[in-house]
Write a protein that holds these residues in place. Structure first.
Motif, PDB file in Angstrom:
ATOM      1  N   ALA A 188      26.973 -89.584  25.460  1.00  0.00           N
ATOM      2  CA  ALA A 188      26.066 -90.676  25.816  1.00  0.00           C
ATOM      3  C   ALA A 188      25.620 -90.571  27.274  1.00  0.00           C
ATOM      4  O   ALA A 188      24.440 -90.761  27.597  1.00  0.00           O
ATOM      5  CB  ALA A 188      26.742 -92.026  25.567  1.00  0.00           C
ATOM      6  N   VAL A 189      26.574 -90.263  28.170  1.00  0.00           N
ATOM      7  CA  VAL A 189      26.222 -90.148  29.586  1.00  0.00           C
ATOM      8  C   VAL A 189      25.346 -88.915  29.822  1.00  0.00           C
ATOM      9  O   VAL A 189      24.360 -88.965  30.569  1.00  0.00           O
ATOM     10  CB  VAL A 189      27.495 -90.101  30.450  1.00  0.00           C
ATOM     11  CG1 VAL A 189      27.143 -89.840  31.912  1.00  0.00           C
ATOM     12  CG2 VAL A 189      28.272 -91.405  30.319  1.00  0.00           C
ATOM     13  N   LEU A 190      25.689 -87.812  29.197  1.00  0.00           N
ATOM     14  CA  LEU A 190      24.866 -86.600  29.333  1.00  0.00           C
ATOM     15  C   LEU A 190      23.447 -86.834  28.819  1.00  0.00           C
ATOM     16  O   LEU A 190      22.471 -86.346  29.407  1.00  0.00           O
ATOM     17  CB  LEU A 190      25.517 -85.440  28.573  1.00  0.00           C
ATOM     18  CG  LEU A 190      26.784 -84.846  29.204  1.00  0.00           C
ATOM     19  CD1 LEU A 190      27.428 -83.857  28.249  1.00  0.00           C
ATOM     20  CD2 LEU A 190      26.458 -84.174  30.537  1.00  0.00           C
ATOM     21  N   ARG A 191      23.338 -87.601  27.732  1.00  0.00           N
ATOM     22  CA  ARG A 191      22.018 -87.897  27.173  1.00  0.00           C
ATOM     23  C   ARG A 191      21.195 -88.720  28.174  1.00  0.00           C
ATOM     24  O   ARG A 191      20.008 -88.443  28.390  1.00  0.00           O
ATOM     25  CB  ARG A 191      22.180 -88.646  25.856  1.00  0.00           C
ATOM     26  CG  ARG A 191      20.863 -88.987  25.171  1.00  0.00           C
ATOM     27  CD  ARG A 191      21.083 -89.430  23.731  1.00  0.00           C
ATOM     28  NE  ARG A 191      22.108 -90.447  23.602  1.00  0.00           N
ATOM     29  CZ  ARG A 191      23.219 -90.313  22.862  1.00  0.00           C
ATOM     30  NH1 ARG A 191      23.468 -89.186  22.197  1.00  0.00           N
ATOM     31  NH2 ARG A 191      24.093 -91.299  22.774  1.00  0.00           N
ATOM     32  N   LEU A 192      21.833 -89.702  28.793  1.00  0.00           N
ATOM     33  CA  LEU A 192      21.143 -90.498  29.805  1.00  0.00           C
ATOM     34  C   LEU A 192      20.658 -89.622  30.955  1.00  0.00           C
ATOM     35  O   LEU A 192      19.503 -89.716  31.387  1.00  0.00           O
ATOM     36  CB  LEU A 192      22.086 -91.577  30.358  1.00  0.00           C
ATOM     37  CG  LEU A 192      22.165 -92.918  29.641  1.00  0.00           C
ATOM     38  CD1 LEU A 192      23.200 -93.791  30.315  1.00  0.00           C
ATOM     39  CD2 LEU A 192      20.807 -93.614  29.652  1.00  0.00           C
ATOM     40  N   GLU A 193      21.555 -88.787  31.468  1.00  0.00           N
ATOM     41  CA  GLU A 193      21.203 -87.943  32.617  1.00  0.00           C
ATOM     42  C   GLU A 193      20.063 -86.990  32.272  1.00  0.00           C
ATOM     43  O   GLU A 193      19.137 -86.792  33.082  1.00  0.00           O
ATOM     44  CB  GLU A 193      22.429 -87.164  33.090  1.00  0.00           C
ATOM     45  CG  GLU A 193      23.504 -88.052  33.713  1.00  0.00           C
ATOM     46  CD  GLU A 193      24.700 -87.270  34.189  1.00  0.00           C
ATOM     47  OE1 GLU A 193      25.249 -87.616  35.262  1.00  0.00           O
ATOM     48  OE2 GLU A 193      25.101 -86.302  33.493  1.00  0.00           O
ATOM     49  N   LYS A 194      20.113 -86.413  31.074  1.00  0.00           N
ATOM     50  CA  LYS A 194      19.077 -85.461  30.679  1.00  0.00           C
ATOM     51  C   LYS A 194      17.726 -86.145  30.544  1.00  0.00           C
ATOM     52  O   LYS A 194      16.704 -85.651  31.055  1.00  0.00           O
ATOM     53  CB  LYS A 194      19.472 -84.785  29.364  1.00  0.00           C
ATOM     54  CG  LYS A 194      18.455 -83.762  28.880  1.00  0.00           C
ATOM     55  CD  LYS A 194      18.929 -83.098  27.589  1.00  0.00           C
ATOM     56  CE  LYS A 194      17.891 -82.077  27.097  1.00  0.00           C
ATOM     57  NZ  LYS A 194      18.345 -81.429  25.836  1.00  0.00           N
ATOM     58  N   ARG A 195      17.699 -87.296  29.865  1.00  0.00           N
ATOM     59  CA  ARG A 195      16.430 -87.964  29.621  1.00  0.00           C
ATOM     60  C   ARG A 195      15.877 -88.609  30.893  1.00  0.00           C
ATOM     61  O   ARG A 195      14.665 -88.710  31.068  1.00  0.00           O
ATOM     62  CB  ARG A 195      16.597 -89.031  28.534  1.00  0.00           C
ATOM     63  CG  ARG A 195      16.992 -88.479  27.172  1.00  0.00           C
ATOM     64  CD  ARG A 195      15.927 -87.535  26.615  1.00  0.00           C
ATOM     65  NE  ARG A 195      14.644 -88.190  26.409  1.00  0.00           N
ATOM     66  CZ  ARG A 195      14.313 -88.862  25.322  1.00  0.00           C
ATOM     67  NH1 ARG A 195      15.173 -88.956  24.312  1.00  0.00           N
ATOM     68  NH2 ARG A 195      13.130 -89.422  25.217  1.00  0.00           N
ATOM     69  N   LEU A 196      16.776 -89.052  31.793  1.00  0.00           N
ATOM     70  CA  LEU A 196      16.311 -89.647  33.052  1.00  0.00           C
ATOM     71  C   LEU A 196      15.950 -88.584  34.084  1.00  0.00           C
ATOM     72  O   LEU A 196      15.231 -88.869  35.048  1.00  0.00           O
ATOM     73  CB  LEU A 196      17.401 -90.562  33.630  1.00  0.00           C
ATOM     74  CG  LEU A 196      17.700 -91.843  32.851  1.00  0.00           C
ATOM     75  CD1 LEU A 196      18.963 -92.498  33.389  1.00  0.00           C
ATOM     76  CD2 LEU A 196      16.528 -92.813  32.946  1.00  0.00           C
TER      77      LEU A 196
END
Length: 311
Positions: free
Chosen positions: A53-61
């Protein structure tokens, strides 16, 4: 009929990314605990789900939110800025989720409260079962420390603090005041004698209570006959940062302390001193961020806490 397709103009900007509420909640909890593993345990999720979930946030942001090391997880500058924006967004979603609920309906969800150690071990915790019995669908998470907590980083909805409010960024709901007294151990009084008035304090010792690094040295405070607050600097041989150590230092004979009467009643071996020099009462407040509309569960908890503290 011919097939019709609509192609996006390559010059058009990509649609804005909207993070999911679940990803935001996971990020906030990891940031608060400084650990993916602990966040997964508290959220009852697999660690891989939390990390993804955190990696997904960082990638998309397109920004690194957390700095990972082998020992700790900490916020980056971008992570801190993003975390500050997460709280009002999640509060707004919670409010929307309960938009059509009856204002007197049952409480549910989780309330995360910070409070001083002495209060967590005192009447609030002792009477918490009756509060939860009134609201069986509600969960309460208590974080207890005498230092001033960073509510956003630690994922707290509100904190109960004793003493003057020094953080103007927080909204304040008064809960009451604690009546204090002056105490020493019987062993201390045998060794140093009993102070009979303010003039005797120069030859006595005070346990220095300093829960925050920015706090100055403690002093003996009392109200004189005219109601004015008088501060008397005193010698100290020990400094402590929490109420449990403060009480223990006094019982060990290391000096005088000023504590709530209710706390002293639970501490065997302490004797009251200087009854004619009562300390000023300590205000108790419930604090929460200005930008948050306090949810109903917080308002109901505040009403109950005020009832307990003023009983």
């Amino acid at each position: 009929m011919s097939n019709i397709s609509i192609n996006q103009d390559p010059a058009d900007p990509a649609p804005a990314y909207t993070p999911s509420a679940e990803d935001l909640r996971i990020f906030v909890r990891v940031a608060a605990l400084g650990s993916f593993t602990q966040a997964a345990e508290q959220l009852r999720l697999p660690r891989a789900t939390v990390s993804t979930a955190v990696l997904r946030l960082e990638k998309r942001l397109g920004a690194r939110l957390l700095q990972r090391t082998t020992r700790r997880v900490g916020l980056t500058g971008d992570g801190r800025a993003f975390l500050d924006r997460c709280a009002p967004v999640l509060d707004g979603l919670d409010e929307l989720g309960g938009f059509f609920r009856r204002p007197d309906g049952p409480l549910d969800g989780c309330l995360r409260v910070g409070m001083p150690l002495g209060m967590a071990a005192g009447p609030l915790m002792a009477r918490l079962p009756e509060f939860l019995a009134r609201h069986p669908a509600l969960r309460v998470e208590v974080s207890s420390s005498d230092r001033r907590a960073d509510m956003i980083v630690e994922g707290l909805d509100c904190v109960i603090r004793v003493g003057a409010v020094v953080d103007e960024s927080l909204a304040c709901r008064p809960l009451g005041a604690l009546v204090l007294g002056n105490f020493a151990s019987r062993g201390y009084l045998r060794a140093h004698g009993r102070p009979l008035g303010p003039g005797d304090l120069a030859r006595h010792w005070l346990v220095d209570y300093r829960p925050n690094p920015s706090d100055g040295p403690a002093a003996f405070e009392y109200r004189d006959a005219a109601g004015r607050v008088v501060r008397v600097p005193m010698r100290s041989r020990v400094t402590v940062d929490n109420s449990a150590a403060y009480d223990a230092a006094c019982r060990a004979g290391l000096g005088l302390i000023q504590v709530p009467l209710a706390s002293a009643a639970r501490a065997p071996g302490l004797a009251g001193v200087l009854p004619d020099c009562p300390p000023p009462p300590m205000p108790v407040n419930l604090l929460f961020p200005h930008h948050r509309h306090p949810p109903r569960r917080m308002r109901v908890f505040a009403d109950w806490a005020a009832e307990v503290l003023n009983a």
